[in-house]
Scaffold this active site. Structure first.
Site, PDB file in Angstrom:
ATOM      1  N   CYS A 130       5.334  -6.788   6.760  1.00  0.00           N
ATOM      2  CA  CYS A 130       4.553  -6.612   5.424  1.00  0.00           C
ATOM      3  C   CYS A 130       5.103  -5.748   4.550  1.00  0.00           C
ATOM      4  CB  CYS A 130       3.103  -6.733   5.518  1.00  0.00           C
ATOM      5  SG  CYS A 130       2.179  -6.307   4.180  1.00  0.00           S
ATOM      6  N   CYS A 164       2.489  -3.545   3.022  1.00  0.00           N
ATOM      7  CA  CYS A 164       2.305  -2.545   4.193  1.00  0.00           C
ATOM      8  C   CYS A 164       3.078  -1.175   4.312  1.00  0.00           C
ATOM      9  CB  CYS A 164       2.110  -3.221   5.709  1.00  0.00           C
ATOM     10  SG  CYS A 164       0.907  -4.623   5.683  1.00  0.00           S
TER      11      CYS A 164
END
Length: 111
Positions: A23, A26
């Site tokens: 991600c 993230c």
């Protein structure tokens, strides 16, 4: 394996960053969370949870983690705050201060 329930049931304010290695947002949050952990040592416990770790599957279901990053503050097992998406360091500090202020006010109002 870390016992997630022991982590969130502490008296200490606990911040959890649910993330995935694939991600991009993230990855953008990691330095922010690292700085938050370093600067807030003693005020809040910080944990990162990889949603792809097989041992975390039950926790991911329990808290209905459907997007990452998902950021949560806990105390004594209770979710005090939750948000999904990238957040600034100052934004995290603001949430922490608001939670501390609310808890401080709650302690005094019980007298």
């Amino acid at each position: 394996m870390v016992d997630f329930d022991k982590i969130i049931w502490r008296d200490a304010l606990t911040f959890v960053d649910f993330f995935a290695s694939w991600c991009g947002p993230c990855q953008a949050m990691h330095p922010i969370v690292d700085r938050f952990q370093e600067q807030m040592r003693g005020r809040v416990e910080v944990y990162k949870v990889n949603i792809d770790a097989p041992e975390m599957a039950e926790i991911i279901r329990r808290y209905e983690i459907r997007s990452v990053p998902t950021l949560m503050f806990f105390r004594r097992g209770e979710i005090l705050w939750r948000s999904s998406g990238v957040m600034s360091y100052d934004g995290l500090i603001g949430v922490l201060q608001q939670l501390e202020h609310c808890e401080h006010a709650d302690q005094h109002s019980s007298y």
